[in-house]
Design an enzyme around this catalytic site. Sequence first.
Site, PDB file in Angstrom:
ATOM      1  N   SER A  61       0.850  -1.126  -0.117  1.00 51.72           N
ATOM      2  CA  SER A  61      -0.073   0.046  -0.043  1.00 51.72           C
ATOM      3  C   SER A  61       0.785   1.255   0.009  1.00 51.72           C
ATOM      4  O   SER A  61       1.916   1.492   0.919  1.00 51.72           O
ATOM      5  CB  SER A  61      -0.966   0.102   1.151  1.00 51.72           C
TER       6      SER A  61
HETATM    7  N1  LIG Z   1      -6.165   8.443   1.922  1.00 50.75           N
HETATM    8  C1  LIG Z   1      -5.833   7.382   2.618  1.00 50.75           C
HETATM    9  C2  LIG Z   1      -6.051   6.236   1.707  1.00 50.75           C
HETATM   10  C3  LIG Z   1      -5.895   4.730   2.464  1.00 50.75           C
HETATM   11  C4  LIG Z   1      -6.262   3.681   1.461  1.00 50.75           C
HETATM   12  O1  LIG Z   1      -7.185   3.644   0.733  1.00 50.75           O
HETATM   13  N2  LIG Z   1      -5.725   2.479   1.756  1.00 50.75           N
HETATM   14  C5  LIG Z   1      -6.196   1.241   1.059  1.00 50.75           C
HETATM   15  C6  LIG Z   1      -4.892   0.294   0.564  1.00 50.75           C
HETATM   16  S1  LIG Z   1      -3.651   1.081  -0.436  1.00 50.75           S
HETATM   17  C7  LIG Z   1      -7.098   0.638   1.843  1.00 50.75           C
HETATM   18  O2  LIG Z   1      -7.237   0.604   3.050  1.00 50.75           O
HETATM   19  N3  LIG Z   1      -7.971   0.026   1.153  1.00 50.75           N
HETATM   20  C8  LIG Z   1      -8.969  -0.936   1.823  1.00 50.75           C
HETATM   21  C9  LIG Z   1     -10.415  -0.366   1.907  1.00 50.75           C
HETATM   22  O3  LIG Z   1     -10.527   0.896   1.880  1.00 50.75           O
HETATM   23  O4  LIG Z   1     -11.199  -1.079   2.543  1.00 50.75           O
HETATM   24  C10 LIG Z   1      -4.413   7.301   3.349  1.00 50.75           C
HETATM   25  O5  LIG Z   1      -3.578   8.232   2.862  1.00 50.75           O
HETATM   26  O6  LIG Z   1      -4.268   6.542   4.403  1.00 50.75           O
END
Ligand SMILES: N[C@@H](CCC(=O)N[C@@H](CS)C(=O)NCC(=O)O)C(=O)O
Length: 217
Positions: free
Chosen positions: A12
Amino acid sequence: MALPKLYMFDASPPSRSVLLTAKALGITLDLIRLNLTKADHLTPEYLKMNPQHTVPTLDDNGIIIWDSHAINIYLVTKYGKDSFLYPEDPYKRAVINQRLHFDSGILFPAVLKVIMLFVRGQANSVPAEKAAEIQEAYEFLEKFLEDRQWMACDNVTLADFSLISSVTTADVLVPVDQSRFSKLNTWIKRAEGLPYYEANKHGLNIFRKRIEGLFSS
Ligand SMILES: N[C@@H](CCC(=O)N[C@@H](CS)C(=O)NCC(=O)O)C(=O)O
């Protein structure tokens, strides 16, 4: 006091930006690797901590923060006071904030949309309109670098950590064209030379292998 815990996922980009910040500040984090494919981020315990179920999430002895940009600002202001990574000067800070919002609102969402298409098996190549969104983000980034070596200041800052983790991920999907984006390419090389760059490289390699695996299957 226990070490701050970071719930994360190596591939990630936002998780990797926090690893870069921690390494740059010399902070040791207790890394808790979640397996998103096994829905580790959707357990009742995790949802209680972070109802948005994203990674990364920080638990600093009961202080819970999610969103990598918020976490990075917290880490610098708490553990790296007056750090050049997020200087107190209001204008410098505003430029850094603008870049962080660009990552959060424009670049990373454009990248995530493509990743989700692949993960859900809805595409096996980058659709033209999604590639165009990423290319447009590269154009903006090229302009941000017009008269400076780093994204927001004359030195590396938090803006570079968030953007390098997203750009290097985007580059796996839509390669950064050297002839169109020479400043962006030079900046990537500059960031790769940071002594703690491994904090991005490790997870980026995992991401690259996953994407190649999806294409070859
Ligand atoms: N704006 C957030 C984005 C975080 C994000 O979308 N992470 C993804 C992985 S890269 C995630 O957790 N996806 C799983 C979900 O949203 O359920 C940050 O910077 O932490």
